[in-house]
Design an enzyme around this catalytic site. Structure first.
Site, PDB file in Angstrom:
ATOM      1  N   ASP A   1       3.644 -11.850  11.486  1.00  0.00           N
ATOM      2  CA  ASP A   1       4.050 -10.820  12.452  1.00  0.00           C
ATOM      3  C   ASP A   1       4.951 -11.323  13.577  1.00  0.00           C
ATOM      4  OD1 ASP A   1       3.045  -8.468  11.347  1.00  0.00           O
ATOM      5  OD2 ASP A   1       1.001  -9.010  11.931  1.00  0.00           O
TER       6      ASP A   1
ATOM      7  N   ASP B   1       4.216  -3.685   5.803  1.00  0.00           N
ATOM      8  CA  ASP B   1       4.539  -3.795   7.230  1.00  0.00           C
ATOM      9  C   ASP B   1       5.614  -4.848   7.492  1.00  0.00           C
ATOM     10  OD1 ASP B   1       1.913  -3.286   6.355  1.00  0.00           O
ATOM     11  OD2 ASP B   1       1.050  -3.506   8.336  1.00  0.00           O
TER      12      ASP B   1
END
Ligand code: GLY
Length: 399
Positions: A112, A172
């Site tokens: 991330d 994602d």
């Protein structure tokens, strides 16, 4: 598209400015608590507690600070040099925290890096020329490249590198890749772009099902790299479409198209968006999984609506005028419902911006923990602000 879609209204310009003014006031009100600290990923009873810079979500708050900083300089009725300096100071302090985090490698063993460093440090660098922001974001991009698995050709999302139980990518991640494209542009080093291009190709070849719903995660054989199977983590069940996964797909495809100009991604964008739109309930804000619709007792995920709006607005910049207008109209109708039915109206109600999001809801068929259900979450707030900004002016994006 559902027949009621065209009957929905879009936001008036005055409403857009009012909404953004309220968001900015909420952000400013939060600065005392959230300059040396960050709001947690999700609220408790609509109020965020403070946390250290350790989760994957902290960059969104810094992103809200930068969007507010842009707003106070654009909007004469709110312009105030002292306020602009306060926001700038907070943004700078937070970028320093992000630099320390990546230098000391605090909670960075995951993919991330884009969610963390694009809205915080790339944004701060683009807006203010901050060298701290630039250095932190480049280190984060380097870190992200270390998660690339040549066997299979993808960025491994979670867990120890190469561990068979985590030899997978997740949808994602498409939104982590703009960090790599930015690093390639900034340094001239082509390997960042090559990794991003390869990951996109692998992800889109495997995550999108025949009906254009999407898998949340997809596993590969660690020895051969062959595609193995799709599985959900945060969706209701394996075969369903987790609403936020589909929304990440929409925004991720728009950015994939922006950076690669591959026509097949524009076609996929249209189909994946259509699936999302076809599965929206009457008020255009999805339940947390697209399996559920009007009449269900399940909670919504308003953050998915705002993410999808940003993706539609992004794609509208890259297609014909007519198609772009269509995407903007759809985006405008969804955004109007978020504003009318989900946005916070008063600091007594919440210290966030948008109610009724769902971070992670456990079901008998998924593997996720249960938290942040029917609460504010910090990326829902951020993408709502981004959607307002994108609608109001020709925004120079952070992604
Ligand atoms: N990227 C994690 C989530 O959307 O919940």
């Amino acid at each position: 598209m559902r027949e009621y879609f065209s009957e929905k209204k879009i936001m008036e310009e005055a409403e857009l400015w009012d909404a953004l003014e309220f968001c900015t006031k909420q952000v400013v009100a939060g600065l005392d608590r959230f300059t040396d600290h960050f709001p947690r990923a999700y609220s408790d009873n609509n109020f965020y507690p403070a946390t250290e810079n350790v989760d994957w979500t902290t960059g969104f708050w810094t992103g809200e600070i930068w969007l507010s900083y842009e707003f106070v300089q654009k909007y004469p009725e709110m312009y105030d040099e002292v306020l602009a300096q306060r926001l700038l100071r907070a943004g700078n302090i937070q970028m320093q925290s992000f630099l320390e985090r990546i230098e000391k490698q605090i909670e960075v063993d995951h993919h991330d890096m884009g969610f963390l460093y694009s809205p915080s440090c790339v944004a701060g660098y683009k807006l203010t020329g901050s060298r701290v922001g630039r250095r932190a974001a480049l280190l984060a991009a380097d870190r992200l490249t270390k998660r690339f698995q040549p066997v299979g050709g993808f960025i491994q999302a979670w867990g120890a590198m190469g561990a068979p139980e985590n030899y997978r990518l997740i949808i994602d991640c498409l939104n982590n890749l703009p960090l790599l494209y930015w690093a390639a542009e900034e340094t001239g080093e082509k390997s960042y772009r090559k990794i991003a291009d390869t990951h996109i190709h692998t992800a889109l070849s495997n995550l999108i099902r025949e009906d254009y719903s999407t898998w949340h995660t997809f596993f590969f054989d660690p020895k051969t790299g062959a595609p193995d199977h799709g599985a959900t983590c945060q969706g209701y069940r394996d075969g369903s479409a987790w609403a936020r996964g589909q929304a990440w797909g929409i925004y991720g495809l728009a950015t994939a198209y922006r950076y690669t100009h591959r026509e097949e991604y524009a076609e996929l964008f249209e189909k994946v968006s259509e699936y999302f739109l076809e599965h929206l309930p009457e008020d255009l804000v999805p339940f947390w999984d697209l399996e559920f619709t009007d009449g269900s007792e399940e909670p919504r995920d308003s953050s998915s609506a705002s993410i999808a709006v940003c993706g539609l607005l992004e794609m509208s910049r890259h297609v014909s005028e007519e198609k772009g207008r269509g995407y903007r109209e759809i985006a405008g109708r969804i955004l109007k419902s978020v504003y009318d039915n989900y946005a916070v109206r008063d600091g007594v109600q919440s210290n966030g911006l948008v109610l009724h999001s769902t971070y992670s809801k456990h079901s008998p068929y998924n593997t996720c923990n249960h938290y942040g259900v029917d609460e504010c979450n910090i990326w829902g707030d951020y993408f709502y602000m981004e959607a307002l900004v994108r609608t109001l002016w020709d925004w120079k994006q952070y992604w």
